[in-house]
Design a protein around this motif. Sequence first.
Motif, PDB file in Angstrom:
ATOM      1  N   GLY A  40       0.816  -1.201   0.000  1.00 21.08           N
ATOM      2  CA  GLY A  40       0.000   0.000   0.000  1.00 21.08           C
ATOM      3  C   GLY A  40       0.852   1.254   0.000  1.00 21.08           C
ATOM      4  N   PHE A  41       0.258   2.355  -0.464  1.00 20.98           N
ATOM      5  CA  PHE A  41       0.974   3.631  -0.576  1.00 20.98           C
ATOM      6  C   PHE A  41       0.168   4.740   0.086  1.00 20.98           C
ATOM      7  CE2 PHE A  41       2.530   0.978  -3.954  1.00 20.98           C
ATOM      8  CZ  PHE A  41       3.881   1.272  -4.041  1.00 20.98           C
ATOM      9  N   ASP A  42       0.900   5.692   0.649  1.00 19.90           N
ATOM     10  CA  ASP A  42       0.256   6.844   1.279  1.00 19.90           C
ATOM     11  C   ASP A  42      -0.339   7.804   0.247  1.00 19.90           C
ATOM     12  OD1 ASP A  42       1.078   5.912   3.804  1.00 19.90           O
ATOM     13  OD2 ASP A  42       3.010   6.937   3.603  1.00 19.90           O
ATOM     14  N   LEU A  43       0.266   7.848  -0.944  1.00 15.81           N
ATOM     15  CA  LEU A  43      -0.193   8.749  -1.991  1.00 15.81           C
ATOM     16  C   LEU A  43      -0.023   8.072  -3.343  1.00 15.81           C
ATOM     17  CD1 LEU A  43      -1.173  11.629  -2.818  1.00 15.81           C
ATOM     18  CD2 LEU A  43       1.254  12.257  -3.023  1.00 15.81           C
ATOM     19  N   ILE A  44      -1.081   8.099  -4.143  1.00 17.62           N
ATOM     20  CA  ILE A  44      -1.030   7.595  -5.512  1.00 17.62           C
ATOM     21  C   ILE A  44      -1.371   8.754  -6.440  1.00 17.62           C
ATOM     22  CG2 ILE A  44      -1.993   5.982  -7.191  1.00 17.62           C
ATOM     23  CD1 ILE A  44      -2.594   4.075  -4.911  1.00 17.62           C
ATOM     24  N   VAL A  45      -0.495   9.013  -7.399  1.00 14.13           N
ATOM     25  CA  VAL A  45      -0.675  10.162  -8.290  1.00 14.13           C
ATOM     26  C   VAL A  45      -0.656   9.719  -9.744  1.00 14.13           C
ATOM     27  CG1 VAL A  45       0.389  11.734  -6.617  1.00 14.13           C
ATOM     28  CG2 VAL A  45       1.810  10.665  -8.373  1.00 14.13           C
ATOM     29  N   MET A  46      -1.351  10.483 -10.558  1.00 14.69           N
ATOM     30  CA  MET A  46      -1.273  10.407 -12.012  1.00 14.69           C
ATOM     31  C   MET A  46      -1.335  11.839 -12.517  1.00 14.69           C
ATOM     32  SD  MET A  46      -3.945   7.300 -12.868  1.00 14.69           S
ATOM     33  CE  MET A  46      -3.623   7.411 -14.620  1.00 14.69           C
ATOM     34  N   THR A  47      -0.280  12.299 -13.154  1.00 14.63           N
ATOM     35  CA  THR A  47      -0.237  13.672 -13.639  1.00 14.63           C
ATOM     36  C   THR A  47      -0.202  13.692 -15.163  1.00 14.63           C
ATOM     37  OG1 THR A  47       2.185  13.689 -13.457  1.00 14.63           O
ATOM     38  CG2 THR A  47       0.932  14.477 -11.554  1.00 14.63           C
ATOM     39  N   GLY A  48      -0.167  14.900 -15.709  1.00 14.72           N
ATOM     40  CA  GLY A  48      -0.048  15.039 -17.154  1.00 14.72           C
ATOM     41  C   GLY A  48      -1.235  14.517 -17.924  1.00 14.72           C
ATOM     42  N   HIS A  49      -2.409  14.460 -17.266  1.00 13.39           N
ATOM     43  CA  HIS A  49      -3.623  13.935 -17.898  1.00 13.39           C
ATOM     44  C   HIS A  49      -3.439  12.499 -18.383  1.00 13.39           C
ATOM     45  CE1 HIS A  49      -3.841  18.418 -18.495  1.00 13.39           C
ATOM     46  NE2 HIS A  49      -4.959  18.192 -17.833  1.00 13.39           N
ATOM     47  N   ALA A  50      -2.594  11.743 -17.657  1.00 19.08           N
ATOM     48  CA  ALA A  50      -2.346  10.352 -18.034  1.00 19.08           C
ATOM     49  C   ALA A  50      -3.623   9.527 -18.034  1.00 19.08           C
ATOM     50  CB  ALA A  50      -1.324   9.740 -17.078  1.00 19.08           C
ATOM     51  N   PHE A  51      -4.564   9.873 -17.153  1.00 21.39           N
ATOM     52  CA  PHE A  51      -5.813   9.116 -17.077  1.00 21.39           C
ATOM     53  C   PHE A  51      -6.559   9.142 -18.410  1.00 21.39           C
ATOM     54  CE2 PHE A  51     -10.256   8.383 -15.871  1.00 21.39           C
ATOM     55  CZ  PHE A  51     -10.132   7.272 -15.052  1.00 21.39           C
ATOM     56  N   GLN A  52      -6.363  10.178 -19.196  1.00 21.36           N
ATOM     57  CA  GLN A  52      -7.080  10.292 -20.463  1.00 21.36           C
ATOM     58  C   GLN A  52      -6.575   9.331 -21.530  1.00 21.36           C
ATOM     59  OE1 GLN A  52      -7.322  15.015 -20.184  1.00 21.36           O
ATOM     60  NE2 GLN A  52      -8.590  14.217 -21.835  1.00 21.36           N
ATOM     61  N   CYS A  53      -5.437   8.699 -21.282  1.00 15.00           N
ATOM     62  CA  CYS A  53      -4.955   7.667 -22.210  1.00 15.00           C
ATOM     63  C   CYS A  53      -5.811   6.406 -22.148  1.00 15.00           C
ATOM     64  CB  CYS A  53      -3.509   7.310 -21.893  1.00 15.00           C
ATOM     65  SG  CYS A  53      -2.324   8.600 -22.292  1.00 15.00           S
ATOM     66  N   LEU A  54      -6.663   6.312 -21.128  1.00 16.57           N
ATOM     67  CA  LEU A  54      -7.558   5.167 -20.974  1.00 16.57           C
ATOM     68  C   LEU A  54      -8.823   5.445 -21.769  1.00 16.57           C
ATOM     69  CD1 LEU A  54      -6.907   5.060 -17.160  1.00 16.57           C
ATOM     70  CD2 LEU A  54      -6.017   3.399 -18.809  1.00 16.57           C
ATOM     71  N   LEU A  55      -9.058   4.674 -22.814  1.00 13.82           N
ATOM     72  CA  LEU A  55     -10.023   5.061 -23.843  1.00 13.82           C
ATOM     73  C   LEU A  55     -11.411   4.457 -23.678  1.00 13.82           C
ATOM     74  CD1 LEU A  55      -7.697   4.910 -26.993  1.00 13.82           C
ATOM     75  CD2 LEU A  55      -8.165   6.843 -25.472  1.00 13.82           C
ATOM     76  N   THR A  56     -11.606   3.565 -22.714  1.00 10.88           N
ATOM     77  CA  THR A  56     -12.912   2.942 -22.514  1.00 10.88           C
ATOM     78  C   THR A  56     -13.267   2.934 -21.038  1.00 10.88           C
ATOM     79  OG1 THR A  56     -12.062   0.686 -22.192  1.00 10.88           O
ATOM     80  CG2 THR A  56     -12.459   1.412 -24.482  1.00 10.88           C
ATOM     81  N   ASP A  57     -14.549   2.691 -20.739  1.00 10.63           N
ATOM     82  CA  ASP A  57     -14.958   2.531 -19.340  1.00 10.63           C
ATOM     83  C   ASP A  57     -14.205   1.389 -18.679  1.00 10.63           C
ATOM     84  OD1 ASP A  57     -16.744   4.615 -19.533  1.00 10.63           O
ATOM     85  OD2 ASP A  57     -18.549   3.383 -19.355  1.00 10.63           O
ATOM     86  N   ALA A  58     -14.021   0.292 -19.421  1.00 13.07           N
ATOM     87  CA  ALA A  58     -13.329  -0.865 -18.848  1.00 13.07           C
ATOM     88  C   ALA A  58     -11.887  -0.522 -18.489  1.00 13.07           C
ATOM     89  CB  ALA A  58     -13.371  -2.034 -19.835  1.00 13.07           C
ATOM     90  N   ASP A  59     -11.202   0.229 -19.362  1.00 12.32           N
ATOM     91  CA  ASP A  59      -9.834   0.643 -19.080  1.00 12.32           C
ATOM     92  C   ASP A  59      -9.774   1.563 -17.865  1.00 12.32           C
ATOM     93  OD1 ASP A  59      -8.698  -0.774 -21.169  1.00 12.32           O
ATOM     94  OD2 ASP A  59      -8.824   0.903 -22.575  1.00 12.32           O
ATOM     95  N   ARG A  65      -4.192   8.491   0.055  1.00 14.66           N
ATOM     96  CA  ARG A  65      -4.997   9.338  -0.817  1.00 14.66           C
ATOM     97  C   ARG A  65      -4.550   9.172  -2.268  1.00 14.66           C
ATOM     98  NH1 ARG A  65      -5.004  15.365   1.346  1.00 14.66           N
ATOM     99  NH2 ARG A  65      -2.753  15.021   1.374  1.00 14.66           N
ATOM    100  N   PHE A  66      -5.464   9.472  -3.173  1.00 19.00           N
ATOM    101  CA  PHE A  66      -5.134   9.462  -4.596  1.00 19.00           C
ATOM    102  C   PHE A  66      -5.544  10.788  -5.222  1.00 19.00           C
ATOM    103  CE2 PHE A  66      -9.591   8.160  -4.633  1.00 19.00           C
ATOM    104  CZ  PHE A  66     -10.108   8.828  -5.733  1.00 19.00           C
ATOM    105  N   ILE A  67      -4.873  11.124  -6.327  1.00 20.61           N
ATOM    106  CA  ILE A  67      -5.229  12.320  -7.087  1.00 20.61           C
ATOM    107  C   ILE A  67      -4.785  12.133  -8.529  1.00 20.61           C
ATOM    108  CG2 ILE A  67      -3.078  13.565  -6.574  1.00 20.61           C
ATOM    109  CD1 ILE A  67      -4.831  16.145  -6.356  1.00 20.61           C
ATOM    110  N   PHE A  68      -5.614  12.577  -9.452  1.00 18.73           N
ATOM    111  CA  PHE A  68      -5.247  12.587 -10.869  1.00 18.73           C
ATOM    112  C   PHE A  68      -6.062  13.662 -11.572  1.00 18.73           C
ATOM    113  CE2 PHE A  68      -8.637   9.360 -10.598  1.00 18.73           C
ATOM    114  CZ  PHE A  68      -9.489   9.719 -11.623  1.00 18.73           C
ATOM    115  N   ASP A  69      -5.698  13.929 -12.832  1.00 19.76           N
ATOM    116  CA  ASP A  69      -6.398  14.972 -13.565  1.00 19.76           C
ATOM    117  C   ASP A  69      -6.914  14.462 -14.899  1.00 19.76           C
ATOM    118  OD1 ASP A  69      -3.927  14.710 -14.770  1.00 19.76           O
ATOM    119  OD2 ASP A  69      -3.428  16.833 -14.738  1.00 19.76           O
TER     120      ASP A  69
END
Length: 249
Positions: A101-120, A137-141
Amino acid sequence: MTAPSSSDALYHDPRLADFYDLDNGWGVDTRACLDLAREAGSVLDLGCGTGLLAAACAERGARVVGVDPASAMLAIARLRPGGDRVTWVEGDGRTIRLDRGFDLIVMTGHAFQCLLTDADQRAMLDTIAAHLAPQGRFIFDSRNPSGQEWLEWGPEDSRRSVEHARHGKVESWNDYAYDAATGIVTYGTYYRLGSGELLAAKSQIRFTPQDHLAKLIAAAGLKVDQWRGDWQGTDYTPESKEIIPLGRR
């Protein structure tokens, strides 16, 4: 980026990966996450790319794991200052399991948008849920589709010059095509070297509405403490440029 296509040269071609930090270096997203990491003993950077944020967190004393599917990006990450303090993992954020487990999970640079489907997207959210420490905690954009930011990515609007350490002054621009049915934007990235050689890549990202993203997050067993509309911490509104969930399990 977190899950770019294995054929996306922007991340997998070493010559193009070498330009990544010129367009995606330190910004409000990475600086905000670095501030959040002050309170974290351990950090998981999903879609760590060239490792800018992960290495900086490690230099401040956090135990850091950086995950990315692109070996060309990780090759740069390993060589940057602080890179020897990070555990780099070449892998797909949708399926990777690190058994910790991690205290903080991050995704920056709009990396989440590389996921192209609901399943992804759901698979990535399941990965976040699986790796959060009890108080983690987690955070992404993700860009707000109502802002139609892709309209700024035409060749004339996006044309710019960048200064590369080896290539010198390089002309760069983008183009785009938007599919309203899927919310997917296909965009090109181009670098014209002084020799006349053109380096080019085609990429795809998805623009997901906030209400739909909220359902996917809840389905993964995650709770959003604050929906932010920018990296300065402003609350999200339908007019916000960004969609930034900050939350926990």
